[in-house]
Write a protein that holds these residues in place. Structure first.
Motif, PDB file in Angstrom:
ATOM      1  N   SER A   1      68.330  71.217  43.046  1.00 38.73           N
ATOM      2  CA  SER A   1      67.744  71.690  41.792  1.00 38.73           C
ATOM      3  C   SER A   1      68.430  71.086  40.572  1.00 38.73           C
ATOM      4  N   LEU A   2      69.596  70.460  40.760  1.00 41.83           N
ATOM      5  CA  LEU A   2      70.286  69.795  39.655  1.00 41.83           C
ATOM      6  C   LEU A   2      69.716  68.420  39.337  1.00 41.83           C
ATOM      7  N   LEU A   3      68.936  67.853  40.247  1.00 45.41           N
ATOM      8  CA  LEU A   3      68.499  66.469  40.106  1.00 45.41           C
ATOM      9  C   LEU A   3      67.382  66.380  39.068  1.00 45.41           C
TER      10      LEU A   3
ATOM     11  N   ASN B   1      80.405  69.163  32.110  1.00 46.13           N
ATOM     12  CA  ASN B   1      79.999  70.339  32.865  1.00 46.13           C
ATOM     13  C   ASN B   1      78.644  70.051  33.479  1.00 46.13           C
ATOM     14  N   LEU B   2      78.217  70.895  34.405  1.00 43.91           N
ATOM     15  CA  LEU B   2      76.961  70.659  35.107  1.00 43.91           C
ATOM     16  C   LEU B   2      75.778  70.658  34.151  1.00 43.91           C
ATOM     17  N   GLN B   3      75.793  71.526  33.164  1.00 42.77           N
ATOM     18  CA  GLN B   3      74.698  71.581  32.209  1.00 42.77           C
ATOM     19  C   GLN B   3      74.637  70.316  31.367  1.00 42.77           C
ATOM     20  N   LEU B   4      75.794  69.759  31.028  1.00 45.28           N
ATOM     21  CA  LEU B   4      75.830  68.535  30.237  1.00 45.28           C
ATOM     22  C   LEU B   4      75.385  67.326  31.060  1.00 45.28           C
ATOM     23  N   LEU B   5      75.796  67.259  32.332  1.00 48.44           N
ATOM     24  CA  LEU B   5      75.475  66.104  33.158  1.00 48.44           C
ATOM     25  C   LEU B   5      74.018  66.083  33.569  1.00 48.44           C
ATOM     26  N   PHE B   6      73.489  67.238  34.006  1.00 41.79           N
ATOM     27  CA  PHE B   6      72.151  67.266  34.593  1.00 41.79           C
ATOM     28  C   PHE B   6      71.125  68.024  33.755  1.00 41.79           C
ATOM     29  N   ASP B   7      71.576  68.735  32.723  1.00 44.02           N
ATOM     30  CA  ASP B   7      70.672  69.543  31.905  1.00 44.02           C
ATOM     31  C   ASP B   7      69.937  70.590  32.755  1.00 44.02           C
ATOM     32  N   ARG B   8      70.569  71.012  33.827  1.00 44.63           N
ATOM     33  CA  ARG B   8      70.018  72.036  34.711  1.00 44.63           C
ATOM     34  C   ARG B   8      71.167  72.831  35.307  1.00 44.63           C
ATOM     35  N   SER B   9      70.822  73.948  35.885  1.00 37.71           N
ATOM     36  CA  SER B   9      71.810  74.791  36.552  1.00 37.71           C
ATOM     37  C   SER B   9      71.244  75.254  37.879  1.00 37.71           C
ATOM     38  N   ILE B  10      72.109  75.719  38.775  1.00 32.22           N
ATOM     39  CA  ILE B  10      71.705  76.202  40.095  1.00 32.22           C
ATOM     40  C   ILE B  10      71.396  77.691  39.972  1.00 32.22           C
ATOM     41  N   GLU B  11      70.129  78.024  40.120  1.00 32.05           N
ATOM     42  CA  GLU B  11      69.722  79.426  39.998  1.00 32.05           C
ATOM     43  C   GLU B  11      69.925  80.189  41.305  1.00 32.05           C
ATOM     44  N   ARG B  12      69.676  79.524  42.432  1.00 30.68           N
ATOM     45  CA  ARG B  12      69.812  80.183  43.730  1.00 30.68           C
ATOM     46  C   ARG B  12      70.167  79.126  44.771  1.00 30.68           C
ATOM     47  N   SER B  13      70.775  79.584  45.853  1.00 35.23           N
ATOM     48  CA  SER B  13      71.177  78.677  46.928  1.00 35.23           C
ATOM     49  C   SER B  13      70.013  78.438  47.873  1.00 35.23           C
ATOM     50  N   CYS B  14      70.108  77.364  48.628  1.00 39.03           N
ATOM     51  CA  CYS B  14      69.079  77.052  49.619  1.00 39.03           C
ATOM     52  C   CYS B  14      69.271  77.976  50.819  1.00 39.03           C
TER      53      CYS B  14
ATOM     54  N   SER C   1      78.025  83.168  51.709  1.00 39.38           N
ATOM     55  CA  SER C   1      79.342  83.277  51.080  1.00 39.38           C
ATOM     56  C   SER C   1      79.375  84.466  50.138  1.00 39.38           C
ATOM     57  N   ASN C   2      80.533  85.081  50.035  1.00 41.27           N
ATOM     58  CA  ASN C   2      80.720  86.181  49.102  1.00 41.27           C
ATOM     59  C   ASN C   2      80.942  85.696  47.671  1.00 41.27           C
ATOM     60  N   PHE C   3      81.143  84.415  47.521  1.00 41.98           N
ATOM     61  CA  PHE C   3      81.396  83.848  46.196  1.00 41.98           C
ATOM     62  C   PHE C   3      80.071  83.671  45.458  1.00 41.98           C
ATOM     63  N   THR C   4      79.947  84.217  44.295  1.00 42.65           N
ATOM     64  CA  THR C   4      78.730  84.108  43.516  1.00 42.65           C
ATOM     65  C   THR C   4      78.603  82.704  42.935  1.00 42.65           C
ATOM     66  N   ILE C   5      77.359  82.280  42.781  1.00 44.10           N
ATOM     67  CA  ILE C   5      77.104  80.947  42.259  1.00 44.10           C
ATOM     68  C   ILE C   5      77.558  80.875  40.810  1.00 44.10           C
ATOM     69  N   PRO C   6      78.462  79.944  40.476  1.00 41.74           N
ATOM     70  CA  PRO C   6      78.905  79.854  39.078  1.00 41.74           C
ATOM     71  C   PRO C   6      77.773  79.347  38.191  1.00 41.74           C
ATOM     72  N   SER C   7      77.678  79.929  37.008  1.00 40.94           N
ATOM     73  CA  SER C   7      76.637  79.510  36.079  1.00 40.94           C
ATOM     74  C   SER C   7      76.849  78.081  35.609  1.00 40.94           C
ATOM     75  N   ASN C   8      78.111  77.646  35.533  1.00 37.15           N
ATOM     76  CA  ASN C   8      78.382  76.297  35.067  1.00 37.15           C
ATOM     77  C   ASN C   8      79.820  75.937  35.416  1.00 37.15           C
ATOM     78  N   ILE C   9      80.008  74.831  36.120  1.00 36.17           N
ATOM     79  CA  ILE C   9      81.338  74.312  36.438  1.00 36.17           C
ATOM     80  C   ILE C   9      81.684  73.282  35.373  1.00 36.17           C
ATOM     81  N   ALA C  10      82.834  73.428  34.760  1.00 38.34           N
ATOM     82  CA  ALA C  10      83.204  72.570  33.634  1.00 38.34           C
ATOM     83  C   ALA C  10      84.644  72.113  33.786  1.00 38.34           C
ATOM     84  N   MET C  11      84.915  70.921  33.241  1.00 42.64           N
ATOM     85  CA  MET C  11      86.266  70.379  33.176  1.00 42.64           C
ATOM     86  C   MET C  11      86.476  69.805  31.780  1.00 42.64           C
TER      87      MET C  11
END
Length: 555
Positions: free
Chosen positions: A209-211, A260-273, A313-323
């Motif tokens: 969904s990021l593509l 960050n993911l939003q800057l690179l792809f202009d999209r975010s992961i809403e849900r996992s496959c 996974s018990n880990f929630t999907i991060p809204s945005n990974i940034a560095m």
């Protein structure tokens, strides 16, 4: 009560039923690596495994194939693999030039510019390998909307040493390799759309969904790959990859390398496959510790930050990974001279003052403190003819004297031994075919490069004079030549060279200017003829249609 039962029934239909996908496994991964020149390398990997599956026996092509049931494996690609009995397949479509010196080796080795297709197929008496190779090219051309049908016999070779089998070797038939490349092939959204349709969740969920096509094709370098490998202990593995190198410094207003993911792809992961057994994002952390990554969970392990996005996974999907680099006001590009990241640095040029002759030069620099043994492969179309007797070898700008040893001719294959630096040289010259076309030429050699030295190989070439009907519409642009390939060779027991820390290297493509007929002559003739016809016809027509009258001028 009835409404609640309806919702439970619908939820059970939408929930993933892993019993349905028994025998198939799907996993996805995204690797993000900040580079030293401020760019960010991203590699998407989507792997689907058909457990305990085997390739089709080519000797049984005349018989009815057994039924194939796919739940996660793409049916359209599976039908092509079964129809032409493909054991191993590799297709890459890339745009741009991969910078090995600054970016290092890619996560997927196939980064040659344009389209590259190679496949291993078993021999059969029912249909020949060349017939199935032709059908495979056309089928993949229609599936991925690419000009793979142009990879005919004029571009097809069998360099088995440079492109060995990546998986297991079947025993049902001897296998043959077919390899072809098209450096002028462009990559666009028409190729990405059928690529995404091969995924179980398409681009609706998971990492796919990021593509965003607008962002991916705006990258400095981007490419996609389709790899089918058979492993005896695992099954048939399909690996879909997409690589892109972004430049946040160029797109940011403050000239910063923060991403960050939003800057690179202009999209975010809403849900996992939901059908992915594993889904993760891996960030390769820089060596310097002045960065900041968000979110900080999980803990950094061996220089990696791994985020598990699978539905289990018990880990929630991060809204945005940034560095980010808080201490940097703006990114300062490293000043030359820079130490190359890879142990080998390759430069390849073709030069000459005329359109009929030229010189092909290849310069290979060993940046490591150990001797490197490398394979060298040139696959030239019949546009150029290499003259082997003009080959020169230089080591650190000093010409190395070469003594030609034993030379023999076996089926038009010239094998020459040139000493310690260049050995095992094999040359397949272009040969005429039944359709009045020439097959490409292939040059293979083994290079022994001493530590901290530069080895240069040069040879004269002849440029073909094509018919005027064989020139493209834009004849003045020139012709694209495929890049050379350098690949590591297996170490022998008595060899102490370092071949474990580098992978296959592609050189950039070359643009050659061939002798071109004077296409302006027909243009000049047409213009002159039209001008004369216009003057003559206009004058006669004017005389015939004009009415002559006497005009009296009054004072």
């Amino acid at each position: 009560m009835r409404r609640a039962s309806v919702w439970i029934f619908l939820a059970s239909l939408c929930a993933p039923s892993f019993a349905l996908y028994r025998g198939e496994n799907y996993r996805e991964d995204l690797r993000i690596q900040p580079l030293r020149d401020g760019r960010v390398s991203t590699t998407f990997s989507f792997v689907t495994v058909l457990e305990s599956a085997v390739p089709r026996n080519p000797k049984a092509l005349g018989q009815l194939d057994e039924s194939q049931h796919y739940a996660l494996f793409p049916l359209t690609l599976g039908q092509i693999l079964r129809e032409y009995a493909i054991t191993e397949l590799h297709l890459t479509l890339n745009a741009g030039r991969w910078n090995y010196d600054n970016w290092g080796h890619p996560h997927e080795a196939g980064v040659g510019t344009g389209a590259e297709l190679w496949a291993w197929m078993g021999a059969s008496e029912v249909t020949t390998v060349d017939e199935r190779w032709s059908g495979l090219r056309n089928a993949l051309s229609g599936l991925f909307c690419a000009s793979l049908g142009s990879l005919d016999s004029r571009r097809t070779l069998s360099p088995t040493v440079a492109f060995p089998l990546s998986g297991s070797t079947p025993t049902f038939a001897p296998h043959e390799l077919r390899h072809a490349s098209l450096p002028s092939e462009n990559v666009c959204t028409e190729n990405l759309t059928p690529f995404l349709k091969l995924l179980p969740c398409k681009s609706y969920a998971g990492l796919a969904s990021l593509l965003n096509p607008q962002k991916v094709f705006d990258a400095d370098w981007h490419g996609m790959g389709i790899h089918v490998i058979w492993k005896e202990d695992t099954g048939v593995e399909l690996k879909l990859t997409l690589q892109a190198v972004f430049n946040p410094v160029r797109t940011s207003a403050g000239k910063r390398r923060d991403w960050n993911l939003q800057l690179l792809f202009d999209r975010s992961i809403e849900r996992s496959c939901p059908v992915a057994s594993s889904s993760s994002i891996t960030v390769i952390l820089p060596e310097h510790k002045d960065y900041q990554i968000i979110p900080e969970y999980p803990a950094h392990v061996d220089g990696l930050a791994i985020y598990d996005l699978s539905s289990s996974s018990n880990f929630t999907i991060p809204s945005n990974i940034a560095m980010s680099w808080p201490s940097e006001h703006s990114f300062q590009y490293p000043l030359p001279p820079l130490i190359p990241v890879t142990p080998l640095s390759v430069k390849r040029t073709i030069h000459g003052t005329t359109q009929t002759r030229g010189v092909l030069s290849v310069s290979v620099t060993n940046n490591s403190p150990q001797e490197i043994l490398a394979g060298y492969l040139e696959m030239m179309p019949a546009l150029l003819t290499l003259w082997m007797h003009t080959m020169k070898v230089e080591i650190n700008s000093q010409i190395r004297s070469m003594t030609y040893g034993h030379k023999k001719i076996v089926f038009a294959n010239y094998i020459v031994y040139l000493g310690d630096l260049l050995s095992g040289l094999k040359y397949h010259p272009p040969s005429p075919q039944s359709n009045d076309r020439l097959s490409p030429s292939m040059l293979q050699a083994v290079l022994t490069i001493p530590p901290k030295t530069t080895l240069k190989i040069s040879m004269e070439v002849n440029k073909a004079f094509l018919k005027y009907t064989e020139h493209p519409p834009d004849a003045m642009r020139g012709w694209d030549l495929p890049g050379a390939v350098f690949f590591p060779l297996p170490q022998s027991s008595h060899n102490t060279s370092s071949n474990d820390d580098w992978e296959r290297i592609y050189t950039p493509t070359l643009l050659v200017d061939l002798p071109t007929p004077d296409f302006s002559m027909p243009y000049n003739v047409i213009i002159l003829s039209c001008t004369l016809v216009t003057l003559i016809f206009g004058s006669i027509f004017n005389l015939l249609t004009r009415k002559w009258v006497v005009v009296e001028i009054q004072e």
